[in-house]
Design an enzyme around this catalytic site. Structure first.
Site, PDB file in Angstrom:
ATOM      1  N   LYS A 252      -2.765   0.571  -2.063  1.00 66.82           N
ATOM      2  CA  LYS A 252      -3.363   1.380  -1.009  1.00 66.82           C
ATOM      3  C   LYS A 252      -2.569   2.644  -0.700  1.00 66.82           C
ATOM      4  O   LYS A 252      -3.134   3.664  -0.336  1.00 66.82           O
ATOM      5  CB  LYS A 252      -3.488   0.542   0.269  1.00 66.82           C
ATOM      6  CG  LYS A 252      -4.459  -0.634   0.115  1.00 66.82           C
ATOM      7  CD  LYS A 252      -4.422  -1.567   1.321  1.00 66.82           C
ATOM      8  CE  LYS A 252      -5.358  -2.763   1.119  1.00 66.82           C
ATOM      9  NZ  LYS A 252      -5.246  -3.742   2.212  1.00 66.82           N
ATOM     10  N   VAL A 253      -1.264   2.548  -0.793  1.00 67.88           N
ATOM     11  CA  VAL A 253      -0.411   3.671  -0.402  1.00 67.88           C
ATOM     12  C   VAL A 253       0.612   3.919  -1.500  1.00 67.88           C
ATOM     13  O   VAL A 253       1.256   2.986  -1.975  1.00 67.88           O
ATOM     14  CB  VAL A 253       0.333   3.361   0.922  1.00 67.88           C
ATOM     15  CG1 VAL A 253       1.337   4.455   1.266  1.00 67.88           C
ATOM     16  CG2 VAL A 253      -0.664   3.188   2.057  1.00 67.88           C
TER      17      VAL A 253
END
Lengths: 350, 350, 350, 350
Positions: C301-302
């Protein structure tokens, strides 16, 4: 607002881990996540310390633990050879344990008092507050006075806190009002107790009064370097060590540092082999109290194989961890180190 | 893994609050909520301490503050009569400030190191870690050695930590490698520094080595009761006091306690009139470090009119609070208390 | 206890970061340790987001931020193309910002009220408390009612929260009592606002009343899946993204999740390229709010190159971080994404 | 780095509170201080909820609780009429419980993985991390897909999350791989489960995919206002309520809010009579998750006679609190509310 007698009516009762066996519960936590798993691992490491016949176990106490109802846990650890030395804040040992040894008690505060809005009134009533716990300040002054009486009776020279606390144990053996005292039990079991910041408690008041009264005459002084020297001697005499830390502060730093101190004295002492710390302190302020045991290994103080931090307020974690170890029973086969006996000659040699 | 030289390449730089004026920003925070409002109020209380000509200001330091880049803030406070006494952990004063005074530096650690997985390697490289900061352990040993040299040069008797730290200041005045040292600036400005748990730092190593070498011969000892006695004398000599606390621990407890100690010496000292504490410690563990200033008022230690806790890690809050007070300029009209001069005769009288 | 008028007399004032330039201060923090260094790096990452012309910036809001005095910071971010979408708890957007848009205010509570012992009295006075902040409950009911009026005026169908909040913006454009409103500014600047748990706020009360009144007839409903679908469309349309998170909760999780949602829709969206989170939540409870951005990278996600957690309560950190970026001025060369325009056709296609 | 199979080898095992009786231990904590006393009081309040035949009990779940090994605690609560409704984050219900219901498991992560330095590698291996726990991301995608299959099979209209989760229960009744599932047990016992931010989880992915595929055609939508409406109906039908909250976030706020919602619907619902919250969130950030139950009483949501916050990470406190209540046995005399049956007609009336 209630009167003083009403405020001081509900006593703190100390939990008795010998009567509750949390071992199966703790074992069931081993395969969970988060604090439960960490606590189970910490309990296992403490059990390993007890099973390792070479391991000397040092209990470090910071925070209001004795007044919170954990006194009997520590007494049972001392009585059942589950600990060989204690390094503590002065508050736990003097203001709380010795204080109760003199027959005084701690009391439960109401939610309202805990909120802090009636502290001015408490002050007027001579009632001191520790979060949700109350103390009769007049009784605390009697505790201060007693430490002065002890100081007054000693030969004037520098003392380690350990030596002074041993005198407090002797005092309780004679004058104490309860058997359940850490200071007394440690005195009887030859478990040395160190308070490296000893003036920072009720005894500090007694000693200041003692020194003030003596003026220019010879007086008792408290040599904190001697504390450090003595605990380092124990590390040198018994290289395998485990530390069980509740809270951080000076007791944590002081105890970790003896590995380095031994090296400075030219002795090749190994790092603390086992280390457990129970704390809610947050690592992000970079302070020693919250610093990880991994960080301590960069300083050569703590080994990383058997180390575990447990994120829990102590009143919840300690009955589970110590209860686990008590009921696993390794202490039954363990020989007490009786470290006071190691120190008494060492001390005289200094 | 990088080699030692590469690891120790990016130095910590100390923030200079004289160059940044956060006063308008802090004032804008006064009517917000949460930490911003609390911080603005704390800055205002510190400013009040400086404007109150009768108030003696005691700065309490716990946590790794000097190594974190706050050294010059404290130096500027000392140089600009913004503080009259310092009570600190030994680490800030000896391992960090005196250490830098000898010409050594602190270094920035990478995210990877901060995660704690390379601490074994750091140990092998003689690199010590404080969260995201690194120290050359070999240099730290030179710092230990220097404290031994100082001890070796002193007449053998019990010393307060303040006396010993004053000798460290004299040492830096002669041998120091930088002007920006709290110990040096305090020496020059007659600001006494107390470390109530003085053996619990680099100086402890030096003193243990000193005592070990002296064996049975007369030696320097560190009298923590004398620390308490001296700070209490200051409270008696200058009844109006304000305390500015970063972190909690022994410095907080010790400094709060002098109100009671004065009373025990038969002097009617008022509570600390002003009190600010910057901490992230959580009140729910019941420990002293996190205990509210309201709680301290139940003990008769801190007044509740001008007290403020600030929930912030110190590196963020301190530049704002002290920067605010510096740029408000009340220090320009303030006369330094030069408390060392109060103590020197008092000390000899003990 | 004061009466209601007296209680609600001191208004919260919103800080204006355009008037204070903390950039030199923040730069000086870059080579310190702990939170100061982390904050400086976070400010730098936010500045990078603004300089990266491809980057769409999503601001995530959890916790009582608008009521705490940060409203104008967010308004200035919207007005100066420093943010392209907002994902928030309902409280910030409806109970606090829309509420103030209707002409109401937040008030400062005294220390005594903050301690929680007078909450029963507050309830009787129809005063609601958020820690050290007070709200007139009767005014809040008018805010609830207004959301019902808006719902009543809409065609009965499922709406995303974004669509509904856009209607709230249109309402304020016509009926609002102040220009300084996040909802209004975002409406005017085509910045979409999402509240993924939209019923969990003042608007929820309006909607429940609306649905109750409609009974079996067609009614407005709030489709939270549509929120997720819309934000994911933005990620697909603008693959390079940066997230600036204050607090955690649903806004954090929801916004991180759109990377995965895009993949599920068959689009190969990259992870969020930049990520900053300001929070005091402790990682040791294993919850999403406190989970590190590194952990989020395991979920894809990041990205981990430009990510930074900042340990600070938001009222302290946000004026410094956003103030830094504002005064560095990268926004002057930035083109607003006007994402609402991307969504309006996309929405109709669903 | 180990391969995926090796990483995912040690399963999280759920604690079985029916096998451990902590009641005597918890009772011994009642007269201690700090968290121990608070926990004992919380256990007593939960026991009171169970003894109060009129009380409907709502369990609120935020944080990674099911994956942490607490699943069976919640299952046992459902099976033994110890809870009447659940309000949860989507993660607990879908990603963790429904996921395990499909036959998948959670795994223990090593200390090294927990430190966050190998998250890039985990991402490549399709392994997701929650602090010290691991998930097979490919299995999680199957869970997402299953929620899409369920959505595809439903009539296109707005659903409350409760309705959707009931369909998930029906799915597990037919296709589930284990009996120990909260979703399944709740389905069988007519205990409604609400996830007010339902798109913010694995089900959100399934629903986005469903809506995307449907395009302009009629589709399932998730009406969060309907959730709020339904839970409020329960409060109206059963005015005496107790809430047992683990963590804060949307579940806490949402559940507290129904008291106000009832009032808005013209019904005079009393505040929640009993309230317990277990959390480590710090009150000083002013956010809802950490806000005290006293603060909630200013909003007219929670009564202050039987309320207790417990400062503990949930994996430690929950086995003690629920274990206490289970072994006290009040549930044996309690009649299940079977609230799903209340809602089914109510829902159709909307």
């Amino acid at each position: 607002m209630a009167d003083k007698k009403e405020l001081l009516s509900q006593t703190i009762e100390h939990i008795d881990i010998t009567r509750h066996n949390p071992a199966p519960l703790v074992e069931a936590m081993r395969n969970m996540a988060f604090s439960a798993r960490d606590l189970a691992r910490a309990a296992d490491i403490y059990d390993r310390m007890l099973r390792d016949q070479e391991c000397g176990i040092i209990l470090c106490l910071a925070g209001s633990l004795v007044s919170a109802g954990l006194k009997k846990v520590f007494v049972d650890m001392v009585r059942n050879q589950m600990v060989d030395a204690i390094v503590s804040t002065g508050a736990n040992i003097v203001d709380q344990d010795f204080f109760e040894g003199l027959g005084f008690r701690h009391y439960m505060a109401t939610e309202r008092l805990k909120a802090g809005l009636d502290d001015d009134t408490l002050r007027e009533l001579h009632v001191d507050r520790i979060y949700d716990t109350l103390i009769d300040e007049d009784e605390l002054r009697l505790c201060d006075d007693t430490t002065k009486i002890i100081a007054d009776g000693l030969a004037p020279r520098p003392y380690s806190s350990r030596e002074f606390i041993r005198e407090m144990g002797a005092y309780l053996a004679e004058h104490g009002k309860t058997r359940d005292s850490v200071v007394l039990a440690a005195y009887e079991a030859d478990v040395p107790i160190f308070c490296p910041a000893f003036s920072d408690c009720s005894a500090g008041f007694g000693l200041v009064a003692h020194q003030h009264e003596r003026g220019d005459r010879p007086k008792v002084s408290l040599d904190s370097a001697k504390d450090f020297y003595e605990l380092t001697q124990l590390k040198i005499a018994n290289p395998t060590t485990g530390i069980f830390m509740l809270g951080g502060g000076v007791p944590k730093n002081f105890t970790q540092d003896i590995v380095v101190a031994a090296e400075i004295l030219g002795e090749d002492a190994p790092m603390h082999k086992y280390a457990v710390q129970v704390t809610v302190a947050d690592v992000r302020d970079g302070a020693l109290s919250s610093s990880t045991l991994k960080e301590a290994s960069s300083w050569g103080k703590v080994d990383t194989v058997y180390e575990q931090m447990v994120f829990s307020e102590a009143t919840l974690a300690v009955p589970l961890i110590v209860g686990y170890a008590y009921h696993k029973g390794a202490w039954k086969n363990r020989t007490a180190k009786r470290w006071t006996r190691v120190l008494e000659p060492a001390t005289q040699a200094v």
